[in-house]
Enzyme design. Structure first.
Site, short mmCIF file in Angstrom:
data_model
loop_
_atom_site.label_atom_id
_atom_site.label_comp_id
_atom_site.label_asym_id
_atom_site.label_seq_id
_atom_site.Cartn_x
_atom_site.Cartn_y
_atom_site.Cartn_z
N LYS A 26 -10.76 3.75 6.38
CA LYS A 26 -10.53 2.58 7.26
C LYS A 26 -11.27 3.00 8.49
CE LYS A 26 -5.74 1.95 5.60
NZ LYS A 26 -4.14 1.64 6.05
N TYR A 50 -4.21 -7.83 2.78
CA TYR A 50 -2.92 -7.24 3.33
C TYR A 50 -1.66 -8.49 3.17
CZ TYR A 50 -4.55 -2.67 4.30
OH TYR A 50 -5.20 -1.39 4.22
N ARG A 78 -2.45 8.81 -4.52
CA ARG A 78 -1.42 8.62 -3.51
C ARG A 78 -0.82 10.13 -3.18
NH1 ARG A 78 -0.33 3.79 -1.26
NH2 ARG A 78 1.87 4.35 -0.74
N ARG A 81 -4.59 12.22 5.01
CA ARG A 81 -3.96 11.67 6.05
C ARG A 81 -3.64 12.82 7.19
NH1 ARG A 81 -0.80 6.46 3.29
NH2 ARG A 81 -2.36 5.08 3.72
N ASN A 140 -4.47 5.16 9.63
CA ASN A 140 -4.06 6.45 9.00
C ASN A 140 -5.32 6.51 7.83
OD1 ASN A 140 -3.64 4.19 7.36
ND2 ASN A 140 -1.64 4.61 6.94
N HIS A 194 -6.91 4.02 2.60
CA HIS A 194 -5.89 3.05 1.94
C HIS A 194 -5.97 3.75 0.53
CE1 HIS A 194 -4.31 -0.42 -0.11
NE2 HIS A 194 -5.09 -0.07 -0.95
N GLU A 235 -6.97 -5.20 -6.26
CA GLU A 235 -7.83 -4.71 -5.12
C GLU A 235 -9.23 -4.43 -5.57
OE1 GLU A 235 -3.71 -2.91 -2.71
OE2 GLU A 235 -5.32 -1.50 -3.38
P1 GDP Z 1 0.43 2.75 2.34
O1 GDP Z 1 0.80 2.17 1.29
O2 GDP Z 1 0.94 4.31 2.68
O3 GDP Z 1 -0.93 2.27 3.10
O4 GDP Z 1 1.57 1.84 3.52
P2 GDP Z 1 2.37 0.42 3.43
O5 GDP Z 1 1.69 -0.34 2.33
O6 GDP Z 1 3.71 0.52 3.86
O7 GDP Z 1 1.42 -0.14 4.64
C1 GDP Z 1 0.17 -0.77 4.78
C2 GDP Z 1 -0.50 -0.25 5.98
O8 GDP Z 1 -0.06 -0.97 7.06
C3 GDP Z 1 -0.56 1.28 6.18
O9 GDP Z 1 -1.25 1.92 5.57
C4 GDP Z 1 -0.94 1.28 7.72
O10 GDP Z 1 -2.31 1.06 8.05
C5 GDP Z 1 -0.05 -0.21 8.22
N1 GDP Z 1 1.22 0.34 8.68
C6 GDP Z 1 2.30 0.52 8.06
N2 GDP Z 1 3.60 0.70 8.73
C7 GDP Z 1 2.92 0.25 10.13
C8 GDP Z 1 3.56 0.36 11.41
O11 GDP Z 1 4.79 0.74 11.51
N3 GDP Z 1 2.68 0.23 12.31
C9 GDP Z 1 1.31 -0.15 12.33
N4 GDP Z 1 0.69 -0.60 13.23
N5 GDP Z 1 0.77 -0.33 11.11
C10 GDP Z 1 1.42 0.29 10.06
#
Ligand code: GDP
Length: 140
Positions: free
Chosen positions: A11, A51, A87, A104, A114, A117, A128
């Site tokens: 990222k 997204y 993961r 991470r 973070n 992805h 994707e």
């Molecule tokens: P992942 O599968 O671990 O990437 O997590 P998710 O699918 O839940 O969320 C997708 C992405 O959205 C995450 O990797 C973060 O970059 C972002 N994200 C998730 N939760 C938050 C949050 O509470 N705040 C913000 N700013 N970004 C978030």
């Protein structure tokens, strides 16, 4: 049966902070083969599309802005049990909860920024990968 491919992005935060090489090294060291890769930048429109599943979440706007804020590295990775193993390698979404030694934990700065992805299912890995790469750009 678990598929042997997953999709990743390094990222904008990790690119900006100079971690491309270290992250690719950790990915290779964990046994993943890179079968497609590009250094690119998402438009806000493309980031929003990627997204779209999160469009109702409160952080969607922030996420789209962040993911289109600078260049990324997109890649398709191959390994047995790729989705689950990747993961595990990247760790929890929130770096403060990510296991020690995960990508991470090593390189992310916040739950939003973070570092990497990783696809969350075989179906999404395929969707994707196809979003970013033509079949002719993958070299299994
Ligand atoms: P992942 O599968 O671990 O990437 O997590 P998710 O699918 O839940 O969320 C997708 C992405 O959205 C995450 O990797 C973060 O970059 C972002 N994200 C998730 N939760 C938050 C949050 O509470 N705040 C913000 N700013 N970004 C978030």
């Amino acid at each position: 049966m678990a598929s042997n491919r997953t999709f990743t992005m390094i990222k904008p935060d990790a690119v900006k902070n100079g971690h491309i090489g270290a992250i690719l090294n950790q990915i290779n060291g964990a046994g993943f083969k890179i079968i497609a890769m590009k250094y690119t930048k998402l438009s806000a429109e493309k980031a929003g599309e990627f997204y779209a599943v999160h469009s109702e979440r409160p952080f969607y706007g922030e996420l789209v802005e962040f993911m289109s804020s600078g260049p990324i590295v997109a890649a398709v990775l191959e390994k047995d049990n790729a989705v689950d193993d990747f993961r595990t390698l990247i760790g929890a979404t929130n770096p403060s909860e990510a296991a020690e030694g995960t990508i991470r934990a090593n390189y992310a700065t916040s739950i939003g920024e973070n570092a990497v992805h990783g696809s969350d299912s075989d179906d999404n890995a395929k969707i994707e990968s196809d979003f970013h790469f033509a079949g002719t750009e993958m070299f299994a």
